[in-house]
Enzyme design. Structure first.
Site, short mmCIF file in Angstrom:
data_model
loop_
_atom_site.label_atom_id
_atom_site.label_comp_id
_atom_site.label_asym_id
_atom_site.label_seq_id
_atom_site.Cartn_x
_atom_site.Cartn_y
_atom_site.Cartn_z
N CYS A 383 0.83 -1.20 0.00
CA CYS A 383 0.00 0.00 0.00
C CYS A 383 0.87 1.26 0.00
O CYS A 383 1.44 1.60 -1.02
CB CYS A 383 -0.99 -0.05 1.15
SG CYS A 383 -2.46 0.89 0.78
N HIS A 518 -3.63 -4.99 0.65
CA HIS A 518 -2.95 -5.57 1.83
C HIS A 518 -3.04 -7.09 1.80
O HIS A 518 -4.02 -7.65 2.28
CB HIS A 518 -3.63 -5.06 3.11
CG HIS A 518 -3.37 -3.62 3.39
ND1 HIS A 518 -2.34 -3.21 4.18
CD2 HIS A 518 -4.02 -2.52 2.99
CE1 HIS A 518 -2.35 -1.89 4.26
NE2 HIS A 518 -3.36 -1.44 3.54
N GLU A 520 -1.68 -9.18 3.64
CA GLU A 520 -1.60 -9.82 4.97
C GLU A 520 -2.97 -10.21 5.55
O GLU A 520 -3.06 -11.11 6.36
CB GLU A 520 -0.85 -8.92 5.95
CG GLU A 520 -1.52 -7.62 6.36
CD GLU A 520 -1.22 -6.44 5.43
OE1 GLU A 520 -0.90 -6.67 4.25
OE2 GLU A 520 -1.33 -5.28 5.89
N1 GLN Z 1 -1.96 6.59 2.92
C1 GLN Z 1 -2.06 5.86 1.69
C2 GLN Z 1 -3.43 6.01 1.08
O1 GLN Z 1 -4.37 6.38 1.76
C3 GLN Z 1 -1.73 4.40 1.91
C4 GLN Z 1 -2.68 3.70 2.82
C5 GLN Z 1 -2.19 2.38 3.32
O2 GLN Z 1 -1.01 2.10 3.30
N2 GLN Z 1 -3.08 1.58 3.82
O3 GLN Z 1 -3.60 5.75 -0.09
#
Ligand code: GLN
Length: 550
Positions: A383, A518, A520
């Site tokens: 992310c 994600h 995970e």
């Molecule tokens: N802050 C970034 C976004 O909102 C990444 C978010 C994250 O890593 N979950 O796109």
């Protein structure tokens, strides 16, 4: 309100918080499931927030995201990991949601002018939700957050007290997890705090059926007898919940204490014989690793590991499969600058940059990513980690010096990562802009992703269509896709309509992959996440090659 078939097991906590009610509930669920019982789980959080989505991870730990996009308590992560269930937003609710519904009904005039009260209106709404999620199951395990005696928890305790009358004694089971502290100077385990907690629960009208005693050492027969006498439970229902290093051992310990048989007997559940061989083997491999692999974990909240719970577990799962210990080296991104990068990172076999929010530490992360790219250290960016990797590539390889994310610099001239304003989820159009409220404006939950053959991502998944969970506001900006691809960035995963870049990687590197989602959240102890597994494999490979040459 009756639910004729389902049995209800309620898990509460006494003495102190953080005794591991979530893992205890999930471990019991795993054992009962292994006996063929069709169950579900529910976590009730007594706080007033509507969901944990806007809560500070420093205070509350990870926000766990479900397929349907619900932002839930991290205990739901334990539930899914131990049981393989795919839970939904109904499997976790808070006081905030209960009050919101009741107040909305009151405004709509549903209560016909009656005085709206905690009993029965709030407790009825709590029970309605419990029955709703339990529908069609043999058993539901309901965990009440917090500790007995908390003000916020009282309506929930009252609601579950009433349920014994609603569905019958034979269909309800009350379990309390308490602490039996070990006093080192006298070398004794002490039962008094447990006695007090149980008294407190009794004063609220609930007599526990089972007491799980969290302790450093096994309870002696004599101690179990004492607790039994003072707390009014049978001796066989006093169970030691012993401290363990590896949380996946807990189901095995509970089984030794015959916990699942006790639950089955007390609730008169129909079941098969137990089969937990695979689980036992997995635990054995975790406890007896053949080797170690060192991963640099470059993040912001490195002091509070709870905020990366699922990721840490995902590494345990991958390590169990490969029979290696994955040693996570916590690196605070703010400590990384041009002079320190090599010192901090040169002994690492792999590097992970996890998800995160806000600008703090981002330039350190980008420096670390540059090092991983140039020194050919296996790299996985999740992310924010993927967004950082794309920005680093744009700046350094494509020479777009002002490459940035709209999250950090809304006025930046080259927004490689920007706010996507419109997308489709479950056939519904979702829109947002810079002014949208903070709660509930992220792209959340499982979305499909098409994988390109011949890429590292394909090698890991060995599949063309996958579904992965998201939690973010910003996205790869397609205006820059062509220039970056020309410079060697590979878009190896994208949404089927081509609107969203989901996975990016680079050529001529052993493993350099970033995912917008994600992974995970979908890793399970017996089926580690394919991408995380592939990353660890590559890191381990690097380590072995290095050893051969030294
Ligand atoms: N802050 C970034 C976004 O909102 C990444 C978010 C994250 O890593 N979950 O796109």
């Amino acid at each position: 309100m009756k639910n004729s078939k389902t049995k209800f097991m309620f898990v509460m906590g006494g003495v102190v918080s953080s005794l591991g009610k979530g893992i205890a509930s999930a471990s019991t669920a795993y054992l009962l499931q292994s006996r063929g019982i069709n169950l579900t789980m529910l976590k009730i959080d007594p706080y007033i927030n509507v969901d944990p989505g806007t809560m500070n991870p420093y205070q509350h730990g990870e926000v766990y995201v479900l397929d349907d996009g619900a932002e839930t308590d991290l205990d739901l992560g334990h539930y899914e990991r131990y049981t393989n269930l795919t839970l939904t937003q109904k499997n976790n609710f808070t006081s905030g949601q209960i009050y919101q519904t009741v107040i909305m009904k009151e405004r709509r005039g549903d209560y016909l002018g009656k005085t709206v009260q905690v009993v029965p209106h709030i407790t009825d709404e709590i029970k309605r939700r419990i029955f709703d999620v339990a529908e069609g199951k043999d058993l539901i395990i309901v965990e009440i957050g917090g500790t007995i005696g908390d003000i916020e928890g009282q309506p929930f305790i009252e609601a579950i007290r009433q349920m014994r009358f609603d569905v019958g004694r034979e269909n309800t089971l009350y379990v309390i997890l308490t602490l039996i502290p070990y006093i080192r100077v006298s070398g004794e385990l002490k039962t008094k705090p447990t006695q007090h907690s149980v008294k407190e629960l009794q004063s609220l009208g609930i007599q526990p059926d089972i007491i799980l005693c969290r302790a450093e050492k096994p309870l002696t027969n004599e101690m179990k007898g004492k607790i039994s006498l003072f707390c009014n439970v049978e001796k066989e229902a006093v169970i030691t919940a012993i401290d363990v290093k590896n949380v996946y051992e807990i189901p095995l310990k509970f089984h030794q204490e015959e916990l699942e048989s006790l639950v089955i007997k007390k609730l008169n559940l129909k079941c098969n014989s137990l089969s937990i061989n695979e689980w036992e083997k997995m635990v054995y491999r975790i406890k007896h690793p053949k080797d170690t692999v060192n991963i640099a974990f470059v993040g912001k909240y490195t002091k509070l590991k709870e905020s990366y719970k699922s990721l840490i577990e995902a590494f345990v799962h991958a390590g169990a499969k490969l029979n290696v210990h994955v040693n996570l080296n916590w690196v605070d991104a703010e400590q990384i600058d041009s002079s320190s990068t090599k010192n901090i990172l040169s002994n690492m076999d792999g590097m992970l940059v996890p998800g995160g929010f806000g600008e703090r530490g981002i330039e350190g992360k980008i420096k670390a990513i540059k090092y991983a790219r140039e020194s050919k250290v296996p790299f996985l960016g999740i992310c924010l980690g993927m967004q950082g990797a794309v920005i680093e590539f744009a700046r350094d390889v494509a020479r777009l010096n002002n490459a940035d994310s709209e999250e950090f610099h809304p006025e930046a001239s080259c927004k490689i990562i920007h706010l996507a304003k419109k997308w489709i989820k479950d056939e519904k159009i979702i829109e947002r802009d810079e002014k949208s409220e903070k709660g509930g404006t992220m792209r959340l939950g499982a979305y499909p992703c098409q994988i390109k053959k011949g890429t590292k991502a394909y090698q890991a998944y060995n599949k063309e269509l996958i579904y992965e969970r998201h939690r973010h506001r910003y996205e790869f900006n397609n205006d820059y896709r062509k220039v970056l691809e020309e410079k060697g960035l590979i878009i190896s995963g994208e949404s089927p309509d081509g609107e969203f870049v989901e996975i990016a990687e680079i050529k001529n590197h052993p493993f350099f992959v970033g995912t917008q989602f994600h992974p995970e959240f979908k890793s399970r102890p017996l089926s580690p996440h394919p991408l995380i597994l592939e990353f660890v494999k590559n890191a381990y490979e690097k380590r072995r090659t290095k050893e051969k040459h030294s």
